[in-house]
Design an enzyme around this catalytic site. Sequence first.
Site, PDB file in Angstrom:
ATOM      1  N   SER A  12       0.875  -1.190  -0.056  1.00 53.82           N
ATOM      2  CA  SER A  12       0.051  -0.075  -0.068  1.00 53.82           C
ATOM      3  C   SER A  12       0.872   1.145   0.006  1.00 53.82           C
ATOM      4  O   SER A  12       1.638   1.579   1.003  1.00 53.82           O
ATOM      5  CB  SER A  12      -0.865  -0.070   1.376  1.00 53.82           C
ATOM      6  OG  SER A  12      -1.241   1.338   1.554  1.00 53.82           O
ATOM      7  N   HIS A  37      -1.479  -1.488  -4.404  1.00 51.37           N
ATOM      8  CA  HIS A  37      -2.383  -1.097  -3.763  1.00 51.37           C
ATOM      9  C   HIS A  37      -2.609   0.528  -3.419  1.00 51.37           C
ATOM     10  O   HIS A  37      -1.600   1.168  -2.775  1.00 51.37           O
ATOM     11  CB  HIS A  37      -2.618  -1.770  -2.407  1.00 51.37           C
ATOM     12  CG  HIS A  37      -3.828  -1.574  -1.317  1.00 51.37           C
ATOM     13  ND1 HIS A  37      -4.837  -2.341  -1.726  1.00 51.37           N
ATOM     14  CD2 HIS A  37      -4.196  -0.693  -0.514  1.00 51.37           C
ATOM     15  CE1 HIS A  37      -5.929  -1.934  -0.983  1.00 51.37           C
ATOM     16  NE2 HIS A  37      -5.584  -1.065  -0.178  1.00 51.37           N
ATOM     17  N   ASP A  39      -4.593   3.643  -1.924  1.00 46.07           N
ATOM     18  CA  ASP A  39      -5.793   4.319  -1.017  1.00 46.07           C
ATOM     19  C   ASP A  39      -6.207   5.426  -1.121  1.00 46.07           C
ATOM     20  O   ASP A  39      -5.449   6.449  -0.956  1.00 46.07           O
ATOM     21  CB  ASP A  39      -5.178   3.820   0.461  1.00 46.07           C
ATOM     22  CG  ASP A  39      -4.801   2.517   0.876  1.00 46.07           C
ATOM     23  OD1 ASP A  39      -5.945   1.852   0.898  1.00 46.07           O
ATOM     24  OD2 ASP A  39      -3.838   2.126   1.394  1.00 46.07           O
ATOM     25  N   MET A  41      -8.852   8.244   0.032  1.00 42.28           N
ATOM     26  CA  MET A  41      -9.566   8.821   1.234  1.00 42.28           C
ATOM     27  C   MET A  41     -10.175  10.223   0.787  1.00 42.28           C
ATOM     28  O   MET A  41      -9.549  11.068   0.352  1.00 42.28           O
ATOM     29  CB  MET A  41      -8.702   8.826   2.410  1.00 42.28           C
ATOM     30  CG  MET A  41      -8.345   7.457   2.655  1.00 42.28           C
ATOM     31  SD  MET A  41      -7.370   7.256   4.092  1.00 42.28           S
ATOM     32  CE  MET A  41      -6.497   5.789   4.098  1.00 42.28           C
ATOM     33  N   HIS A  70      -8.404   1.311  -3.816  1.00 42.70           N
ATOM     34  CA  HIS A  70      -9.261   1.050  -2.701  1.00 42.70           C
ATOM     35  C   HIS A  70      -9.983   2.471  -2.286  1.00 42.70           C
ATOM     36  O   HIS A  70      -9.154   3.346  -1.853  1.00 42.70           O
ATOM     37  CB  HIS A  70      -8.596   0.656  -1.526  1.00 42.70           C
ATOM     38  CG  HIS A  70      -9.225   0.321  -0.292  1.00 42.70           C
ATOM     39  ND1 HIS A  70      -8.467   0.121   1.148  1.00 42.70           N
ATOM     40  CD2 HIS A  70     -10.560   0.442   0.214  1.00 42.70           C
ATOM     41  CE1 HIS A  70      -9.554  -0.019   1.902  1.00 42.70           C
ATOM     42  NE2 HIS A  70     -10.601   0.089   1.334  1.00 42.70           N
ATOM     43  N   MET A  72     -11.908   4.547  -0.558  1.00 44.49           N
ATOM     44  CA  MET A  72     -12.490   4.830   0.859  1.00 44.49           C
ATOM     45  C   MET A  72     -13.325   6.400   0.682  1.00 44.49           C
ATOM     46  O   MET A  72     -12.804   7.445   1.357  1.00 44.49           O
ATOM     47  CB  MET A  72     -11.542   5.041   2.046  1.00 44.49           C
ATOM     48  CG  MET A  72     -11.160   3.480   2.191  1.00 44.49           C
ATOM     49  SD  MET A  72      -9.649   3.169   3.085  1.00 44.49           S
ATOM     50  CE  MET A  72      -8.366   3.363   1.687  1.00 44.49           C
ATOM     51  N   MET A 141     -11.096  -5.764   5.601  1.00 42.86           N
ATOM     52  CA  MET A 141     -10.359  -4.555   6.664  1.00 42.86           C
ATOM     53  C   MET A 141     -10.141  -5.256   7.833  1.00 42.86           C
ATOM     54  O   MET A 141     -10.972  -5.617   8.578  1.00 42.86           O
ATOM     55  CB  MET A 141     -11.149  -3.387   6.753  1.00 42.86           C
ATOM     56  CG  MET A 141     -11.261  -2.626   5.349  1.00 42.86           C
ATOM     57  SD  MET A 141      -9.917  -2.070   4.546  1.00 42.86           S
ATOM     58  CE  MET A 141      -9.002  -1.180   5.861  1.00 42.86           C
ATOM     59  N   ASP A 174      -6.502  -6.255   4.278  1.00 45.91           N
ATOM     60  CA  ASP A 174      -5.793  -4.918   4.443  1.00 45.91           C
ATOM     61  C   ASP A 174      -5.860  -4.528   5.948  1.00 45.91           C
ATOM     62  O   ASP A 174      -6.888  -4.134   6.491  1.00 45.91           O
ATOM     63  CB  ASP A 174      -6.789  -4.102   3.364  1.00 45.91           C
ATOM     64  CG  ASP A 174      -5.990  -2.587   3.252  1.00 45.91           C
ATOM     65  OD1 ASP A 174      -4.972  -2.470   3.658  1.00 45.91           O
ATOM     66  OD2 ASP A 174      -6.651  -1.897   2.744  1.00 45.91           O
TER      67      ASP A 174
HETATM   68  C1  DX5 Z   1      -6.148   1.840   5.809  1.00 42.76           C
HETATM   69  C2  DX5 Z   1      -5.513   1.463   4.059  1.00 42.76           C
HETATM   70  C3  DX5 Z   1      -4.290   0.407   4.248  1.00 42.76           C
HETATM   71  C4  DX5 Z   1      -3.278   0.855   4.766  1.00 42.76           C
HETATM   72  C5  DX5 Z   1      -2.654  -0.452   5.584  1.00 42.76           C
HETATM   73  O1  DX5 Z   1      -7.467   2.473   5.560  1.00 42.76           O
HETATM   74  O2  DX5 Z   1      -6.933   0.751   3.676  1.00 42.76           O
HETATM   75  O3  DX5 Z   1      -4.335   0.030   2.895  1.00 42.76           O
HETATM   76  O4  DX5 Z   1      -2.420   1.589   3.974  1.00 42.76           O
HETATM   77  O5  DX5 Z   1      -1.768   0.068   6.123  1.00 42.76           O
HETATM   78  P1  DX5 Z   1      -0.846  -0.938   7.024  1.00 42.76           P
HETATM   79  O6  DX5 Z   1      -0.225  -2.164   6.263  1.00 42.76           O
HETATM   80  O7  DX5 Z   1       0.238  -0.241   7.748  1.00 42.76           O
HETATM   81  O8  DX5 Z   1      -1.730  -1.345   8.178  1.00 42.76           O
HETATM   82 ZN    ZN Z   2      -6.255  -0.205   1.764  1.00 43.98          ZN
END
Ligand code: DX5
Ligand code: ZN
Length: 214
Positions: A12, A37, A39, A41, A70, A72, A141, A174
């Site tokens: 990620s 990956h 993220d 947000m 991903h 969010m 998650m 994740d």
């Molecule tokens: C959190 C993200 C993850 C995050 C995971 O909301 O969806 O992808 O980057 O990070 P680690 O591996 O550090 O928990």
């Molecule tokens: Zn993620």
Amino acid sequence: MSEMQPVKIAPSILSADFSNLGREIADVERGGCDVIHVDVMDGHFVPNLTLGAPVVKSIRKTTQLPMDVHLMIDEPIRFVEDFKKAGTDWLTVHVEACRDLPGTLDAIRKAGMKTGMSLRPGTSVEALEPYLDQLELVLVMTVEPGFGGQSFMADQLEKVRWLRKRFQGMISVDGGVNAQTAHEVRTAGADILVAGTAVFGQTDRAAAIRGLRG
Ligand code: DX5
Ligand code: ZN
């Protein structure tokens, strides 16, 4: 997915150095990862802001690896076309974030991307049941979405075992996945391990990726 397939590792980029994103991605690609990956947000669905389609478009030029985005964000249907144009391969939306789930999945498929759905730790996995045959990926998650570097929630692996019995597509896990927790995630039946801190937070990314494969 067959349980005989080797697990895929998806770093990620949330934990990467954003000022050197191209080099960071090249480093994990050389290190042997399988997927990138990303993220996204919106500061509303989750209390954090990250990046959007323009950054995905730039990343696309730096790697041949599949990109698993991903989302969010609330009402992700608004951005399906943008992420397709940016070069996304897998587009994952949250079950809690869409008023029209079938319509959102349809839009993703019609745009030519693979359909993914994710759920917060507090959401029952049964909420996905009506959509399983329309999904190619489920992202379980194992932390509350929003931030990297949180502690792994082992109780969420029950969802992976539930899915393994009913779902033909890929199961990704994740949040808080690291060298210590990866074994139980693989044993539960995950196909893809997403890891931010446990890959980008390490100096030797190739060793970190090997460590997650077990
Ligand atoms: C959190 C993200 C993850 C995050 C995971 O909301 O969806 O992808 O980057 O990070 P680690 O591996 O550090 O928990
Ligand atoms: Zn993620």
